[in-house]
Write a protein that holds these residues in place. Structure first.
Motif, PDB file in Angstrom:
ATOM      1  N   SER A 246      52.127 -28.307  37.978  1.00 23.78           N
ATOM      2  CA  SER A 246      52.679 -27.476  39.058  1.00 23.78           C
ATOM      3  C   SER A 246      53.203 -26.148  38.519  1.00 23.78           C
ATOM      4  O   SER A 246      53.082 -25.110  39.189  1.00 23.78           O
ATOM      5  CB  SER A 246      53.795 -28.239  39.786  1.00 23.78           C
ATOM      6  OG  SER A 246      54.917 -28.433  38.950  1.00 23.78           O
ATOM      7  N   LYS A 247      53.764 -26.165  37.316  1.00 22.32           N
ATOM      8  CA  LYS A 247      54.231 -24.917  36.700  1.00 22.32           C
ATOM      9  C   LYS A 247      53.053 -23.974  36.461  1.00 22.32           C
ATOM     10  O   LYS A 247      53.124 -22.779  36.758  1.00 22.32           O
ATOM     11  CB  LYS A 247      54.943 -25.208  35.384  1.00 22.32           C
ATOM     12  CG  LYS A 247      56.270 -25.921  35.513  1.00 22.32           C
ATOM     13  CD  LYS A 247      56.867 -26.195  34.139  1.00 22.32           C
ATOM     14  CE  LYS A 247      58.181 -26.953  34.242  1.00 22.32           C
ATOM     15  NZ  LYS A 247      58.749 -27.259  32.896  1.00 22.32           N
ATOM     16  N   LYS A 248      51.971 -24.529  35.929  1.00 20.35           N
ATOM     17  CA  LYS A 248      50.797 -23.712  35.668  1.00 20.35           C
ATOM     18  C   LYS A 248      50.236 -23.127  36.962  1.00 20.35           C
ATOM     19  O   LYS A 248      49.872 -21.946  37.030  1.00 20.35           O
ATOM     20  CB  LYS A 248      49.719 -24.558  34.983  1.00 20.35           C
ATOM     21  CG  LYS A 248      50.020 -24.936  33.548  1.00 20.35           C
ATOM     22  CD  LYS A 248      48.865 -25.743  32.960  1.00 20.35           C
ATOM     23  CE  LYS A 248      49.151 -26.153  31.530  1.00 20.35           C
ATOM     24  NZ  LYS A 248      48.057 -26.967  30.947  1.00 20.35           N
TER      25      LYS A 248
ATOM     26  N   ALA B 295      57.825 -17.359  32.292  1.00 18.43           N
ATOM     27  CA  ALA B 295      58.105 -16.803  33.615  1.00 18.43           C
ATOM     28  C   ALA B 295      59.235 -17.572  34.298  1.00 18.43           C
ATOM     29  O   ALA B 295      60.178 -16.970  34.840  1.00 18.43           O
ATOM     30  CB  ALA B 295      56.843 -16.841  34.475  1.00 18.43           C
ATOM     31  N   LEU B 296      59.158 -18.884  34.284  1.00 20.42           N
ATOM     32  CA  LEU B 296      60.209 -19.689  34.907  1.00 20.42           C
ATOM     33  C   LEU B 296      61.548 -19.487  34.201  1.00 20.42           C
ATOM     34  O   LEU B 296      62.604 -19.511  34.835  1.00 20.42           O
ATOM     35  CB  LEU B 296      59.818 -21.165  34.879  1.00 20.42           C
ATOM     36  CG  LEU B 296      58.732 -21.571  35.878  1.00 20.42           C
ATOM     37  CD1 LEU B 296      58.139 -22.926  35.515  1.00 20.42           C
ATOM     38  CD2 LEU B 296      59.294 -21.590  37.290  1.00 20.42           C
TER      39      LEU B 296
ATOM     40  N   TYR C  72      52.213 -20.265  38.376  1.00 17.12           N
ATOM     41  CA  TYR C  72      52.011 -19.022  37.630  1.00 17.12           C
ATOM     42  C   TYR C  72      50.621 -18.444  37.870  1.00 17.12           C
ATOM     43  O   TYR C  72      50.473 -17.264  38.208  1.00 17.12           O
ATOM     44  CB  TYR C  72      52.222 -19.276  36.137  1.00 17.12           C
ATOM     45  CG  TYR C  72      52.111 -18.026  35.303  1.00 17.12           C
ATOM     46  CD1 TYR C  72      53.142 -17.083  35.309  1.00 17.12           C
ATOM     47  CD2 TYR C  72      50.971 -17.764  34.542  1.00 17.12           C
ATOM     48  CE1 TYR C  72      53.036 -15.909  34.558  1.00 17.12           C
ATOM     49  CE2 TYR C  72      50.862 -16.593  33.796  1.00 17.12           C
ATOM     50  CZ  TYR C  72      51.898 -15.676  33.814  1.00 17.12           C
ATOM     51  OH  TYR C  72      51.790 -14.515  33.082  1.00 17.12           O
ATOM     52  N   VAL C  73      49.603 -19.280  37.732  1.00 21.49           N
ATOM     53  CA  VAL C  73      48.223 -18.806  37.868  1.00 21.49           C
ATOM     54  C   VAL C  73      47.948 -18.295  39.284  1.00 21.49           C
ATOM     55  O   VAL C  73      47.198 -17.333  39.484  1.00 21.49           O
ATOM     56  CB  VAL C  73      47.232 -19.926  37.487  1.00 21.49           C
ATOM     57  CG1 VAL C  73      45.801 -19.512  37.799  1.00 21.49           C
ATOM     58  CG2 VAL C  73      47.371 -20.266  36.015  1.00 21.49           C
ATOM     59  N   SER C  74      48.583 -18.897  40.274  1.00 22.78           N
ATOM     60  CA  SER C  74      48.367 -18.481  41.663  1.00 22.78           C
ATOM     61  C   SER C  74      48.940 -17.106  41.961  1.00 22.78           C
ATOM     62  O   SER C  74      48.592 -16.478  42.962  1.00 22.78           O
ATOM     63  CB  SER C  74      49.006 -19.496  42.613  1.00 22.78           C
ATOM     64  OG  SER C  74      50.433 -19.440  42.526  1.00 22.78           O
TER      65      SER C  74
ATOM     66  N   PHE D  43      50.721 -21.012  23.664  1.00 26.67           N
ATOM     67  CA  PHE D  43      51.695 -20.141  24.324  1.00 26.67           C
ATOM     68  C   PHE D  43      51.646 -20.392  25.820  1.00 26.67           C
ATOM     69  O   PHE D  43      50.568 -20.463  26.418  1.00 26.67           O
ATOM     70  CB  PHE D  43      51.365 -18.673  24.039  1.00 26.67           C
ATOM     71  CG  PHE D  43      52.313 -17.696  24.693  1.00 26.67           C
ATOM     72  CD1 PHE D  43      53.573 -17.490  24.178  1.00 26.67           C
ATOM     73  CD2 PHE D  43      51.923 -16.987  25.819  1.00 26.67           C
ATOM     74  CE1 PHE D  43      54.443 -16.581  24.778  1.00 26.67           C
ATOM     75  CE2 PHE D  43      52.780 -16.083  26.423  1.00 26.67           C
ATOM     76  CZ  PHE D  43      54.050 -15.884  25.894  1.00 26.67           C
ATOM     77  N   ARG D  44      52.830 -20.538  26.447  1.00 24.05           N
ATOM     78  CA  ARG D  44      52.902 -20.884  27.859  1.00 24.05           C
ATOM     79  C   ARG D  44      53.587 -19.777  28.656  1.00 24.05           C
ATOM     80  O   ARG D  44      54.812 -19.740  28.790  1.00 24.05           O
ATOM     81  CB  ARG D  44      53.660 -22.204  28.021  1.00 24.05           C
ATOM     82  CG  ARG D  44      52.954 -23.411  27.422  1.00 24.05           C
ATOM     83  CD  ARG D  44      51.673 -23.751  28.185  1.00 24.05           C
ATOM     84  NE  ARG D  44      51.956 -24.068  29.572  1.00 24.05           N
ATOM     85  CZ  ARG D  44      52.205 -25.309  30.012  1.00 24.05           C
ATOM     86  NH1 ARG D  44      52.175 -26.338  29.170  1.00 24.05           N
ATOM     87  NH2 ARG D  44      52.457 -25.518  31.288  1.00 24.05           N
TER      88      ARG D  44
END
Length: 339
Positions: free
Chosen positions: A6-8, A327-328, A11-13, A321-322
Motif C-alpha cells: 500500500s505504501k508503494k 515520502a511518508l 507513492y507510485v500513484s 532505496f525506498r
C-alpha cells in the motif's frame, strides 16, 4: 506485505506527491545528514551506521529532493528572513553536521552532479584534526573489535553515582556507555578513556581540513558553525566560547572576518535561553534537531527545525532505496514555528 504494498501504491500513484504539493507548499523542510561514504572506503567498516549514508543512497536522496521539492541555498533562506523575499513552494535546505572529510570526498561530488546547494555546520576546533569525537571513536573501535563494552563499563564504574552494568556486547549497550560518559565532567571522561586511547586511533583522517572547506565553499556548500568543541551547549562550561568563539576560530582558520550567519546545536541540545544567546551572538539562522517543518509566511523564522534520517528509513531489507518510505517520513511532519 499488504502494508508495504500500500505504501508503494500510494507513492507510485502520485497521491502522496499530490498531498505533499498542497500540504507543504508554504513550509521549509530542512534535512540533516552527517557522514556519507562509499562502502569500499577504508573508513566505512568502522563508521557509526546510524549517522552514515552510503554514497549511492545520498545520490538517490538528492534525486528524490529534486523531484518533490525546490532545493534552496542558505543565501535564499537568509534573504527570506531579512526581507521577506518569498521562497519557492515546497522549499528544502540540505544540511550536513560536524565537518567530516568525507563530505568533501563524496557529498560534494554528488551535490555537484545534482546541481544542488547545501550547508555544512562545522565544529571549529575539529577542522584539520584526524580523529573524530570520542563517541564516534568508541563506536569505530568497537566495530573493529578493538574495544569491549564490558571493559569500558569497568573503567566507568568508579565515576558513576549509580551502578551500571551493560546487558551485552551490542552497539546498544555501547551507546548506553557513551551516554554515561557524556554526563561526566571532561576530566573524568578523559580519565576513563585514557587506557583505551591507542585502540581509539585508527590511523585514518576523518575531519575536514582548511583546503577542503575552501573546496566545499567553491562548490556551493555554505559554512555555518556547530560549536567550537562539539560539547552540548546545555553543559558547556563556557557558552560564549561555543558561540562567539566558534565564529572567531573559523574565521581565523579561513583568514577572514567572522561572518558565519548560521549555526546548529551539537547533539541537538539547547534551551530557549541558549537559543536567544546564540541569536544575540550574531547568528541569524539557528538550526535545531527538532523534526518539524518550518512555516515560511510572512517570513522564515530564526529558530528552525530539521529532520534527519538513517539508512533504515530509506532502505529495505533487500537493500533497495525506498522513495515511498522517505515520502511518508518527510511529507507528514508537523509544521510549527519554534520561535
Amino acid at each position: 506485505m499488504l502494508k508495504d504494498l500500500s505504501k508503494k501504491l500510494l507513492y507510485v500513484s502520485g497521491l502522496l506527491g499530490l498531498y505533499h504539493r498542497f500540504r507543504n507548499a508554504d513550509s521549509l523542510t530542512v534535512v540533516m545528514f552527517h557522514r556519507t561514504l562509499a562502502p569500499d572506503d577504508s573508513r566505512w567498516r568502522s563508521c557509526d551506521p546510524d549517522y552514515t549514508l552510503a554514497t549511492d543512497r545520498l545520490g538517490e536522496s538528492l534525486a528524490f529532493f529534486k523531484h518533490h521539492y525546490n532545493v534552496v541555498s542558505l543565501a535564499q533562506v537568509l534573504a527570506s528572513r531579512r526581507s521577506g523575499t518569498p521562497l519557492p513552494p515546497r522549499a528544502l535546505l540540505i544540511t550536513f553536521d560536524d565537518g567530516w572529510a568525507d563530505n568533501a570526498d563524496y557529498a560534494l561530488p554528488e551535490l555537484q552532479r545534482a546541481g544542488l546547494p547545501a550547508l555544512m555546520f562545522v565544529v571549529a576546533d575539529a577542522v584539520g584534526t584526524t580523529q573524530p569525537f570520542f563517541q564516534e571513536r568508541l563506536i569505530a573501535a568497537w566495530r573493529r573489535d578493538a574495544l569491549r563494552v564490558a571493559d569500558l563499563a569497568a573503567a566507568l564504574q568508579p565515576y558513576l553515582t549509580k551502578t551500571w552494568t551493560p546487558a551485552d556486547e551490542s552497539i546498544g549497550s555501547l551507546r548506553e556507555a557513551i551516554a554515561q560518559l557524556e554526563q561526566l565532567p571532561a576530566a573524568q571522561r578523559e580519565a576513563v578513556l585514557a587506557p583505551f586511547m591507542a585502540a581509539l586511533d585508527d590511523g585514518l583522517r576523518h575531519m575536514v581540513d582548511i583546503n577542503e572547506l575552501r573546496q566545499l565553499e567553491a562548490g556551493g556548500v555554505a559554512l555555518g558553525l556547530h560549536g567550537k568543541t562539539h560539547t552540548p551547549m546545555t553543559v558547556a562550561p563556557d557558552l560564549d566560547a561555543e558561540l562567539t568563539g566558534a565564529r572567531v576560530a573559523l574565521a581565523n582558520l579561513l583568514g577572514r572576518e567572522p561572518s558565519a550567519e548560521s549555526m546548529s546545536f551539537p547533539h541537538g541540545a539547547f534551551t530557549p535561553a541558549i537559543a536567544q544567546q546564540a541569536q544575540e551572538a550574531g547568528y541569524e539562522l539557528i538550526f535545531t534537531s527538532v523534526p518539524v517543518l518550518n512555516p515560511v509566511a510572512p517570513q522564515v523564522g530564526w529558530l528552525l527545525g530539521r529532520t534527519g534520517f538513517e539508512t533504515d528509513s530509506v532502505v529495505d531489507r533487500r537493500g533497495r532505496f525506498r522513495p515511498d518510505w522517505l515520502a511518508l517520513y518527510l511529507f507528514r511532519r508537523e509544521a510549527r514555528r519554534l520561535a
